[in-house]
Motif scaffolding. Structure first.
Motif, PDB file in Angstrom:
ATOM      1  N   LEU A   1     -27.034 106.008  -8.243  1.00 30.27           N
ATOM      2  CA  LEU A   1     -27.080 104.880  -9.166  1.00 30.27           C
ATOM      3  C   LEU A   1     -28.116 103.838  -8.759  1.00 30.27           C
ATOM      4  O   LEU A   1     -29.039 103.525  -9.522  1.00 30.27           O
ATOM      5  CB  LEU A   1     -25.689 104.236  -9.261  1.00 30.27           C
ATOM      6  CG  LEU A   1     -24.655 104.978 -10.113  1.00 30.27           C
ATOM      7  CD1 LEU A   1     -23.277 104.329  -9.959  1.00 30.27           C
ATOM      8  CD2 LEU A   1     -25.055 105.003 -11.583  1.00 30.27           C
TER       9      LEU A   1
ATOM     10  N   THR B   1     -20.955 106.218 -14.734  1.00 29.76           N
ATOM     11  CA  THR B   1     -21.317 107.580 -14.322  1.00 29.76           C
ATOM     12  C   THR B   1     -21.310 108.548 -15.498  1.00 29.76           C
ATOM     13  O   THR B   1     -21.258 109.762 -15.297  1.00 29.76           O
ATOM     14  CB  THR B   1     -20.321 108.087 -13.261  1.00 29.76           C
ATOM     15  OG1 THR B   1     -18.988 108.079 -13.813  1.00 29.76           O
ATOM     16  CG2 THR B   1     -20.353 107.201 -12.024  1.00 29.76           C
TER      17      THR B   1
ATOM     18  N   ASP C   1     -26.476 100.697 -15.995  1.00 27.29           N
ATOM     19  CA  ASP C   1     -25.495 101.676 -15.535  1.00 27.29           C
ATOM     20  C   ASP C   1     -25.211 101.518 -14.040  1.00 27.29           C
ATOM     21  O   ASP C   1     -24.074 101.672 -13.587  1.00 27.29           O
ATOM     22  CB  ASP C   1     -25.980 103.100 -15.823  1.00 27.29           C
ATOM     23  CG  ASP C   1     -25.830 103.479 -17.293  1.00 27.29           C
ATOM     24  OD1 ASP C   1     -25.115 102.774 -18.033  1.00 27.29           O
ATOM     25  OD2 ASP C   1     -26.429 104.494 -17.713  1.00 27.29           O
TER      26      ASP C   1
ATOM     27  N   LEU D   1     -30.925 102.441 -16.850  1.00 26.31           N
ATOM     28  CA  LEU D   1     -30.561 102.838 -15.492  1.00 26.31           C
ATOM     29  C   LEU D   1     -30.029 101.651 -14.690  1.00 26.31           C
ATOM     30  O   LEU D   1     -29.063 101.777 -13.925  1.00 26.31           O
ATOM     31  CB  LEU D   1     -31.765 103.456 -14.786  1.00 26.31           C
ATOM     32  CG  LEU D   1     -32.286 104.782 -15.344  1.00 26.31           C
ATOM     33  CD1 LEU D   1     -33.565 105.183 -14.613  1.00 26.31           C
ATOM     34  CD2 LEU D   1     -31.243 105.879 -15.222  1.00 26.31           C
TER      35      LEU D   1
ATOM     36  N   HIS E   1     -25.638 108.658 -11.293  1.00 30.91           N
ATOM     37  CA  HIS E   1     -25.825 108.806 -12.733  1.00 30.91           C
ATOM     38  C   HIS E   1     -25.361 110.192 -13.164  1.00 30.91           C
ATOM     39  O   HIS E   1     -25.335 111.133 -12.355  1.00 30.91           O
ATOM     40  CB  HIS E   1     -27.304 108.639 -13.100  1.00 30.91           C
ATOM     41  CG  HIS E   1     -27.822 107.251 -12.902  1.00 30.91           C
ATOM     42  ND1 HIS E   1     -27.557 106.224 -13.775  1.00 30.91           N
ATOM     43  CD2 HIS E   1     -28.581 106.708 -11.914  1.00 30.91           C
ATOM     44  CE1 HIS E   1     -28.144 105.112 -13.347  1.00 30.91           C
ATOM     45  NE2 HIS E   1     -28.773 105.374 -12.225  1.00 30.91           N
TER      46      HIS E   1
END
Length: 330
Positions: free
Chosen positions: A259, A187, A181, A178, A245
């Motif tokens: 995010l 995404t 990213d 997480l 995400h």
């Protein structure tokens, strides 16, 4: 995954895949939005950072819906390479990515090293995350993935850990995923972009390395938009706030997981992970990032990585890192 820490591609080492053999099962690899082919590195390999007879995915930029012969975002292939190198700055396990060209079509892209089938790795099988989502969510739509959610993923992770099947810490794995990213603005961590690798020893399983990271780093932005975002804090704030995400926190949530706020939410559930994420974000400096990005401007390829884009990617990544650290440290 064997030790690939030392791999490095120089500007004069662009891979030409024109004569690489296609994998007998996949002339066109069926997963994902971008055109990709599963290829086999020749023996001898063209450069010492390639593994002879190993499988690599050649990935092109997403093509335009109006004109399939032209890329929608021509420079997108650079994001895949940059994400790999940023992941290495964070000391993450990612399959190596190299820039390449198909000289028969003058088509640039990346070759992404397949994360299985290394010499001496034994018999292994890859089970995509979508298989587990379908097992736990009746009627799960694998094409659209609207019910893809972190809670179900964590249920799978806990069950595997409870049986002693997992070979590593799933809380750290998903926290780092997480965080990575969010740092690169990825995404696209959908149900096919994570999975488990099973070995016959035990059996035992480990989560895949973080792969397919190219829908990130502002690849879709044109030069004027990049310039405005670097000048206008409001435009930058709006862009970063919209970042989400691919997954939701829970199946019934209306909104996808933001995010940056999503990383902070994860750490509230698993507070022991917070120091690890902070350390990985602090573990590299601004000069490390800028030096890496500037080196990519030396590669001579169609749709090159320009100095303007290098400056923007550095700006955007450092801004995201600052906001992540603020969310985690306060």
């Amino acid at each position: 995954m064997i030790d690939r820490e030392g791999v490095d591609q120089k500007p004069d080492q662009i891979i030409d895949i024109a004569d690489w053999d296609t994998h007998q099962d996949y002339e066109v690899f069926p997963v994902g939005a971008r055109d990709k082919s599963l290829l086999v590195c020749p023996d001898p390999a063209p450069f010492d950072f390639c593994i002879p007879r190993h499988n690599y995915l050649f990935k092109e930029a997403i093509k335009s819906a109006k004109d399939p012969g032209k890329p929608r975002h021509p420079e997108q292939y650079w994001a895949e390479l940059i994400a790999f190198r940023i992941g290495r700055l964070m000391r993450l396990t990612l399959p190596p990515v190299f820039v390449a060209i198909d000289s028969t079509r003058d088509e640039p892209g990346t070759v992404n090293e397949w994360f299985m089938g290394y010499p001496g790795s034994g018999e292994e099988r890859h089970v995509p995350g979508g298989d587990y989502m379908q097992r736990l969510i009746p009627g799960y739509d694998r094409e659209k993935g609207r019910e893809h959610n972190l809670s179900t993923i964590l249920t799978v992770s806990k069950a595997l850990a409870h049986t002693g099947t997992l070979t590593h810490d799933w809380q750290v794995y998903w926290g780092l995923c997480l965080c990575f990213d969010a740092l690169i603005g990825n995404t696209d961590r959908h149900q096919e972009n994570w999975g488990l690798i099973w070995s016959e020893d035990g059996p035992r399983a480990r989560f895949t390395p973080y792969f397919d990271n190219g829908t990130s780093l502002g690849h879709e932005l044109q030069q004027r938009k990049m310039q405005r975002m670097m000048r206008d804090p409001n435009e930058l704030d709006g862009y970063l706030r919209r970042g989400e995400h691919q997954m939701r926190w829970a199946k019934g949530d209306r909104r996808r997981l933001p995010l940056i706020a999503g990383v902070a939410a994860y750490c509230k559930h698993f507070p022991d992970i917070r120091p690890t994420l902070i350390e990985r974000l602090h573990g590299w400096c601004e000069d490390d990032l800028k030096t890496m990005l500037n080196s990519l401007t030396q590669f001579d390829l169609p749709h090159p990585f320009t100095q303007e884009r290098a400056e923007f990617v550095a700006f955007l990544t450092l801004e995201r890192r600052g906001r992540l650290l603020q969310a985690l440290e306060n």
